[in-house]
Write an enzyme that holds these catalytic residues in place. Structure first.
Site, PDB file in Angstrom:
ATOM      1  CE1 TYR A 289       3.433   7.012   5.561  1.00  0.00           C
ATOM      2  CE2 TYR A 289       5.469   6.853   6.826  1.00  0.00           C
ATOM      3  CZ  TYR A 289       4.092   6.743   6.750  1.00  0.00           C
ATOM      4  OH  TYR A 289       3.376   6.369   7.866  1.00  0.00           O
TER       5      TYR A 289
ATOM      6  CG  HIS B  78       1.842   1.693  10.632  1.00  0.00           C
ATOM      7  ND1 HIS B  78       0.827   1.135   9.897  1.00  0.00           N
ATOM      8  CD2 HIS B  78       2.451   0.663  11.271  1.00  0.00           C
ATOM      9  CE1 HIS B  78       0.811  -0.164  10.070  1.00  0.00           C
ATOM     10  NE2 HIS B  78       1.789  -0.481  10.902  1.00  0.00           N
TER      11      HIS B  78
ATOM     12  NE  ARG C 229      -1.164   4.525   8.375  1.00  0.00           N
ATOM     13  CZ  ARG C 229      -0.009   5.147   8.188  1.00  0.00           C
ATOM     14  NH1 ARG C 229       0.211   6.295   8.801  1.00  0.00           N
ATOM     15  NH2 ARG C 229       0.924   4.642   7.411  1.00  0.00           N
TER      16      ARG C 229
END
Length: 360
Positions: A273, A263, A259
């Protein structure tokens, strides 16, 4: 024991039809799709990319509510949906609204779902689907049940469901694939491995080399697919569907994808991250770029056609969000009425209180 494990893991090599440059690397498994079907698949991918971009903008404007970006996962989502029949059932996760739209969900209702409006979940009778599941992995157990129902009624259809790599860490994942396997239910379980369950990398969730190999414990078929290759995803899903309707039971498909966005739009910051190097590496595998190169090599796709799709998508989205915003606002009494056919005494009392407030 170590040798047995290595033998199992080595069986799951990534299935691919197109490489990153759009060249065919697996002629034997190239899907038998007409030029018109290939163009329609590309049209849907471009349209969905624009839908994602506009949905993010609408979310930031406060005109949409919960939204999980889809850019980067178009091949995984739409390649699998394209292999379905109209009477097949889709049990999606919250990122899987595009599959619902192309299966028949009106776009304005997809927007209402994001806004938390109950009409967003009142599906047309002909749409064989459940509303997007928010509970991680719960749709896997539900899919086993829907698939078993199809088998009991002698239907030549399948139930397909989706989760992310994080969903495979949930108990419902194992219960679902095991139950469907035990009854040879016609189910397709898709794991969209986009490398991170929100912020946790997949290698910290499991010691398994692949997620596809988890199928072995349930005694079902499993395959790992290049999730940025729409033709590979289509071919794998088509094979899984034929396998299921022939009475051979379910298949677990792991699509290796990514992606590009966060999120969800609810405060997630992927830069905390994920590295720039990782983003850049996966952007080279962009499913739209790869498929576009393939179609251009066949002389069946042009920049003019793509621009027309983009304009059509923008116009459809403009009309759909307007229609969604014209829907009567949801009231507290609507929530109460929609939950129960016969209200218990305490809710009847609350309903009367809110009716009085809403009438002012």
């Amino acid at each position: 024991m170590k040798q047995v494990l290595e033998n199992v893991e080595n069986q799951f090599e990534m299935f691919q039809v197109l490489d990153e440059s759009g060249k065919v690397v697996n002629k034997d498994d190239l899907p038998d799709l007409s030029d018109d079907e290939l163009k329609e698949l590309m049209r849907r991918m471009v349209y969905t990319r624009i839908l994602d971009q506009r949905s993010i903008a609408l979310n930031r404007q406060g005109r949409l509510g919960f939204y999980a970006p889809t850019a980067g996962q178009e091949a995984s989502q739409l390649g699998s949906q394209f292999a379905l029949e109209k009477e097949d059932y889709i049990l999606p996760g919250y990122r899987d609204v595009p599959q619902l739209i192309w299966q028949g969900l009106p776009l304005y209702q997809a927007f209402l779902f994001s806004k938390g409006h109950f009409h967003g979940n009142q599906y047309p009778d002909e749409l064989r689907a459940t509303s997007p599941q928010i509970i991680i992995g719960a749709q896997y157990v539900q899919t086993a049940g829907v698939a078993l129902g199809l088998k009991k009624r002698d239907k030549k259809n399948v139930a397909i469901t989706y989760t992310g790599d994080g969903g495979t860490s949930q108990g419902d994942f194992y219960e679902g694939i095991n139950n469907a396997g035990a009854f040879k239910a016609p189910a397709i379980f898709v794991v969209q491995n986009n490398q991170f369950a929100i912020s946790v990398p997949v290698e910290k969730q499991t010691n398994a080399k692949t997620l596809a190999q988890k199928a072995i414990a349930a005694g079902i078929e499993g395959i790992q697919v290049d999730g940025m290759d729409v033709l590979a995803v289509y071919a794998a899903t088509k094979m899984a569907r034929e396998h299921a309707v022939d009475g051979n039971g379910p298949t677990l498909i792991e699509t290796l994808t990514y992606r590009f966005g966060p999120h969800t739009m609810s405060g997630d910051d992927p830069t905390r991250y994920r590295t720039d190097e990782m983003d850049q590496e996966w952007e080279k595998k962009d499913p739209l770029v790869r498929f576009r190169k393939y179609l251009e090599s066949k002389n069946i796709w042009t920049e003019e056609e793509e621009n027309q799709v983009i304009e059509d998508a923008k116009e459809d989205i403009k009309k759909a969000i307007k229609q969604a915003e014209q829907q009567p606002k949801q009231k507290v009494t609507d929530l109460i009425d929609n939950m129960y056919e016969e209200l218990p005494a305490n809710l009847q009392e609350q309903k009367e209180i809110y009716q009085a407030k809403e009438s002012k």
